[in-house]
Design a protein around this motif. Sequence first.
Motif, PDB file in Angstrom:
ATOM      1  N   GLU A   1      13.053  -1.838 -16.899  1.00  0.00           N
ATOM      2  CA  GLU A   1      14.371  -1.986 -16.288  1.00  0.00           C
ATOM      3  C   GLU A   1      15.168  -0.684 -16.382  1.00  0.00           C
ATOM      4  O   GLU A   1      15.847  -0.275 -15.427  1.00  0.00           O
ATOM      5  N   TYR A   2      15.080  -0.007 -17.510  1.00  0.00           N
ATOM      6  CA  TYR A   2      15.807   1.252 -17.694  1.00  0.00           C
ATOM      7  C   TYR A   2      15.367   2.289 -16.669  1.00  0.00           C
ATOM      8  O   TYR A   2      16.199   2.990 -16.075  1.00  0.00           O
ATOM      9  N   MET A   3      14.055   2.399 -16.423  1.00  0.00           N
ATOM     10  CA  MET A   3      13.552   3.379 -15.468  1.00  0.00           C
ATOM     11  C   MET A   3      14.066   3.092 -14.063  1.00  0.00           C
ATOM     12  O   MET A   3      14.386   4.010 -13.301  1.00  0.00           O
ATOM     13  N   ALA A   4      14.186   1.796 -13.718  1.00  0.00           N
ATOM     14  CA  ALA A   4      14.708   1.429 -12.403  1.00  0.00           C
ATOM     15  C   ALA A   4      16.187   1.779 -12.301  1.00  0.00           C
ATOM     16  O   ALA A   4      16.650   2.336 -11.292  1.00  0.00           O
ATOM     17  N   LYS A   5      16.955   1.484 -13.333  1.00  0.00           N
ATOM     18  CA  LYS A   5      18.400   1.733 -13.315  1.00  0.00           C
ATOM     19  C   LYS A   5      18.709   3.227 -13.274  1.00  0.00           C
ATOM     20  O   LYS A   5      19.750   3.638 -12.745  1.00  0.00           O
ATOM     21  N   GLN A   6      17.816   4.046 -13.828  1.00  0.00           N
ATOM     22  CA  GLN A   6      18.016   5.495 -13.812  1.00  0.00           C
ATOM     23  C   GLN A   6      17.508   6.145 -12.524  1.00  0.00           C
ATOM     24  O   GLN A   6      17.627   7.359 -12.354  1.00  0.00           O
ATOM     25  N   GLY A   7      16.939   5.328 -11.633  1.00  0.00           N
ATOM     26  CA  GLY A   7      16.430   5.873 -10.378  1.00  0.00           C
ATOM     27  C   GLY A   7      15.157   6.675 -10.533  1.00  0.00           C
ATOM     28  O   GLY A   7      14.825   7.515  -9.690  1.00  0.00           O
ATOM     29  N   LYS A   8      14.417   6.419 -11.615  1.00  0.00           N
ATOM     30  CA  LYS A   8      13.199   7.168 -11.882  1.00  0.00           C
ATOM     31  C   LYS A   8      11.971   6.576 -11.204  1.00  0.00           C
ATOM     32  O   LYS A   8      10.976   7.269 -10.975  1.00  0.00           O
ATOM     33  N   ALA A   9      12.022   5.246 -10.906  1.00  0.00           N
ATOM     34  CA  ALA A   9      10.828   4.605 -10.369  1.00  0.00           C
ATOM     35  C   ALA A   9      11.184   3.307  -9.657  1.00  0.00           C
ATOM     36  O   ALA A   9      12.225   2.699  -9.919  1.00  0.00           O
TER      37      ALA A   9
ATOM     38  N   LYS B   1       0.827  -1.207   0.000  1.00  0.00           N
ATOM     39  CA  LYS B   1       0.000   0.000   0.000  1.00  0.00           C
ATOM     40  C   LYS B   1       0.863   1.260   0.000  1.00  0.00           C
ATOM     41  O   LYS B   1       0.478   2.291  -0.557  1.00  0.00           O
ATOM     42  N   ASN B   2       2.044   1.176   0.632  1.00  0.00           N
ATOM     43  CA  ASN B   2       2.948   2.326   0.643  1.00  0.00           C
ATOM     44  C   ASN B   2       3.418   2.712  -0.756  1.00  0.00           C
ATOM     45  O   ASN B   2       3.855   3.845  -0.982  1.00  0.00           O
ATOM     46  N   LEU B   3       3.353   1.769  -1.702  1.00  0.00           N
ATOM     47  CA  LEU B   3       3.822   2.047  -3.056  1.00  0.00           C
ATOM     48  C   LEU B   3       3.022   3.161  -3.727  1.00  0.00           C
ATOM     49  O   LEU B   3       3.492   3.762  -4.696  1.00  0.00           O
ATOM     50  N   LYS B   4       1.842   3.458  -3.202  1.00  0.00           N
ATOM     51  CA  LYS B   4       1.039   4.535  -3.777  1.00  0.00           C
ATOM     52  C   LYS B   4       1.742   5.887  -3.639  1.00  0.00           C
ATOM     53  O   LYS B   4       1.414   6.843  -4.344  1.00  0.00           O
ATOM     54  N   ASN B   5       2.702   5.961  -2.729  1.00  0.00           N
ATOM     55  CA  ASN B   5       3.441   7.205  -2.511  1.00  0.00           C
ATOM     56  C   ASN B   5       4.750   7.262  -3.296  1.00  0.00           C
ATOM     57  O   ASN B   5       5.549   8.173  -3.090  1.00  0.00           O
ATOM     58  N   PHE B   6       4.960   6.278  -4.160  1.00  0.00           N
ATOM     59  CA  PHE B   6       6.209   6.199  -4.920  1.00  0.00           C
ATOM     60  C   PHE B   6       5.913   6.190  -6.421  1.00  0.00           C
ATOM     61  O   PHE B   6       4.848   5.727  -6.850  1.00  0.00           O
ATOM     62  N   PRO B   7       6.856   6.683  -7.226  1.00  0.00           N
ATOM     63  CA  PRO B   7       6.722   6.514  -8.679  1.00  0.00           C
ATOM     64  C   PRO B   7       6.910   5.041  -9.025  1.00  0.00           C
ATOM     65  O   PRO B   7       7.874   4.412  -8.587  1.00  0.00           O
ATOM     66  N   ILE B   8       5.992   4.500  -9.806  1.00  0.00           N
ATOM     67  CA  ILE B   8       5.979   3.067 -10.107  1.00  0.00           C
ATOM     68  C   ILE B   8       6.202   2.837 -11.599  1.00  0.00           C
ATOM     69  O   ILE B   8       5.642   3.540 -12.443  1.00  0.00           O
ATOM     70  N   ALA B   9       7.029   1.844 -11.916  1.00  0.00           N
ATOM     71  CA  ALA B   9       7.199   1.397 -13.302  1.00  0.00           C
ATOM     72  C   ALA B   9       6.871  -0.094 -13.346  1.00  0.00           C
ATOM     73  O   ALA B   9       7.394  -0.872 -12.542  1.00  0.00           O
TER      74      ALA B   9
END
Length: 296
Positions: free
Chosen positions: A221-229, A179-187
Amino acid sequence: MNLNTLRLFAAVIQHGSLSKASERLNVPIATISRQIADLEKELNIQLFDRQKSGVKPTMAGQRLYEQVHLSIEQLATAKEVLFEEQGNLKGKLRLSASPACEPVLAWIADFQTAYPQVQVHCTLTDRLLDLSADGIDVAFRIGQLHGEQFIAKKVGQIGSKWVAHPDLLARLGTPSTVKNLKNFPIAAWAKNEASVITLGTGRQAVEIPYLFASNDSYAIEYMAKQGKAVALLADSTVDRLVAENGLVEILGETENPKFDLTMIYAAHRYPSSIVRAFVGFVLDRVHNETLDSSAI
C-alpha cells in the motif's frame, strides 16, 4: 502429585520453554521452575534436559506427559464449560490474521460485543505459525491450508483490485490489459523465492515481474501511495485508497485474483470453551452472510 504442578509441567512441554509457558499461563518462571524441581524430587527422576535453547523432556518426562496431559485438558475444559453455562465466558483469546484482513477484524469486534469479558490479542502477520509454539488459539491465513496437527476451514474469499497513483498514470499512461502491466513497475504480494507474480491459470496465465513484493499488504500500500508502483491489493484496501487518498482503480473490467481465507486451529479433542465459542461464532457468521448474499 499436585494437579497444578502437573498443569505447569504439561505447559512447559507444550510450549517448549519455561518462558513461553510462563507467558501463556501468567505464572512467574521461578514458580514454574521450583514446582517442576519439586515434582522431580517427589518422583526421584529427571523430567527435563536443561539446555541453553530451552528444555526438552527426558524419556521419563515424555511418558509422564502422555499419561497426564489429556486428563489435565479435560479438567480445564470442564471448569470452562461450567463458567460458560453460567453465561460467564471469560479469559484471553489469542488470534493471528494476515495484515489488512478487515473481515476478520469485523468478526472479532462482533464477537467481543457478544462476549465482552473475553480479552483478545491479535497478531497481524502473514508468516507461517506453529500454533502451539507461538501461543496462537486461532489463525486466519490466505490460501488453502492442510495439516494433521490443525483443522482448517474456508471462511471466505478476499478479492483483489489494481490501483495506482494519478501521478504515476500521468507519467506512464494507463494499462488497458493485464499484459500491459509488464511495462509498469508492479508491487504485489509474493513468496520470498518468487521473481514474478502469476495472474490467471492454465493457458490464460500471465507472469509479470515485480518491482517490489512483500508479505505485508501495508508495505505494498505504501508503494502505491508514494506513486512508486501499480499495486495489487485487497478490494477493501483499494476502495479506501481511492476514497481517502485519491488513488485510481485501474483494469476494473479485469477478472482479478481471489484468494481463499482459511481459519485454522489446533486439532485438540477438547478445545477450550473460548476457542469453541469463537470458531462457532465465525462459522455462523459465514453461513449467515452466505445466505444473505444468495438471497440478493
